[in-house]
Scaffold this motif. Sequence first.
Motif, PDB file in Angstrom:
ATOM      1  N   ARG A  34       0.850  -1.187   0.000  1.00 12.05           N
ATOM      2  CA  ARG A  34       0.000   0.000   0.000  1.00 12.05           C
ATOM      3  C   ARG A  34       0.886   1.236   0.000  1.00 12.05           C
ATOM      4  NH1 ARG A  34      -1.656   0.874   4.647  1.00 12.05           N
ATOM      5  NH2 ARG A  34      -1.218  -1.117   5.648  1.00 12.05           N
ATOM      6  N   VAL A  38      -3.223   5.042  -1.113  1.00  7.84           N
ATOM      7  CA  VAL A  38      -4.172   3.966  -0.820  1.00  7.84           C
ATOM      8  C   VAL A  38      -4.522   3.963   0.667  1.00  7.84           C
ATOM      9  CG1 VAL A  38      -4.542   1.473  -0.838  1.00  7.84           C
ATOM     10  CG2 VAL A  38      -3.337   2.558  -2.738  1.00  7.84           C
ATOM     11  N   GLY A 140      -7.642   1.924  -5.109  1.00  5.49           N
ATOM     12  CA  GLY A 140      -7.352   2.838  -4.018  1.00  5.49           C
ATOM     13  C   GLY A 140      -6.537   4.036  -4.446  1.00  5.49           C
TER      14      GLY A 140
END
Length: 354
Positions: A34, A38, A140
Amino acid sequence: MKMIEKTMLPIQNVNIHESVRLVAPKELKETYKRNDKVTQTVGDSREQIKRILSGDDQRLIVVVGPCSIHDPQAAIEYAKHLKELSDKVDDRLFLVMRVYFEKPRTTVGWKGLINDPHMDGTFDVSSGLKIARQLLLQIGELGLPAATEMLEPITPQYIADAISLASIGARTTESPTHRQMASGLSMPVGYKNGTDGSLDVALNAMLAAKSQHSFLGIDAEGQTCVVNTKGNPWGHLILRGGRSGPNYQREHLEAAAKSLKSAGLPPHFMVDCSHANSNKDYRNQGNVWNNVIDQRIDGNETIIGLMLESNLHAGNQSLPKDLSQLQYGISITDECIDWEETEALILDAHQKLG
């Protein structure tokens, strides 16, 4: 007397053909990390959903997207359309993309992208988890929150950190395993009423998931462990109809609110415009949508959201043996409305809610 020689019959793994080890959740997350964008998308959207559930934010949650994801390219195209639309309506409607990777089956059938990503019965789950995580990270990065159904209890270890809203399906809401899992999830969770239309299983699931639980699971290293949860207070009911018929009309919503209050639960819920509420005909989703939006406009604030099954193109298609024959942007599970109708319904609701 002739002695009969005894043979030792196998008693373990009699019906197991093969066991395939998976990558550990921690390893997959390190490979597909991530980024800050995100993390911010997931964190902020979870908090916004909680504010809507608590009544501090008057917007409606709209969970909208394909019945199931089978083509990441088409999913990203859809996500870009949805993000553009979200920016236009965000003051009144909070859009969350439906990104469902696991499909419960009544008997047999394609079980979803995570289980069978190549759609050929090879069940390459390792690849399925990688594809699913990559896709969630891409969504995301667009700044778009994602929702999914949690079906397999170990799946959250691989993808839950990229999910803003989860659901427990009509076939699994009664399952103790799924109620325990939901008690440990880090995001709000919706519980669908039973396939017979009964609300009791969903209400019981909400109460159970608010409590602490201890159950068997896996940790970040993929090791079997005992998972001890705190309980998840952010549950809500999803009305999806049942064998008894649809349950989105005014009298159904009044009865649902009364049942929630009687159970000591917040009287708010989401209405699924598909499944039994549409009589499993995608062409009826718009009618359900408009009916529920009108009820909200008339002052029914127990309605906190709606769900639409939507894709780039309308209808559905059977999964062909020759995958080159798949039509782009059309569901291979439940029927969906197309993007044009989706956009029109959401823009119309945005105007009406103003």
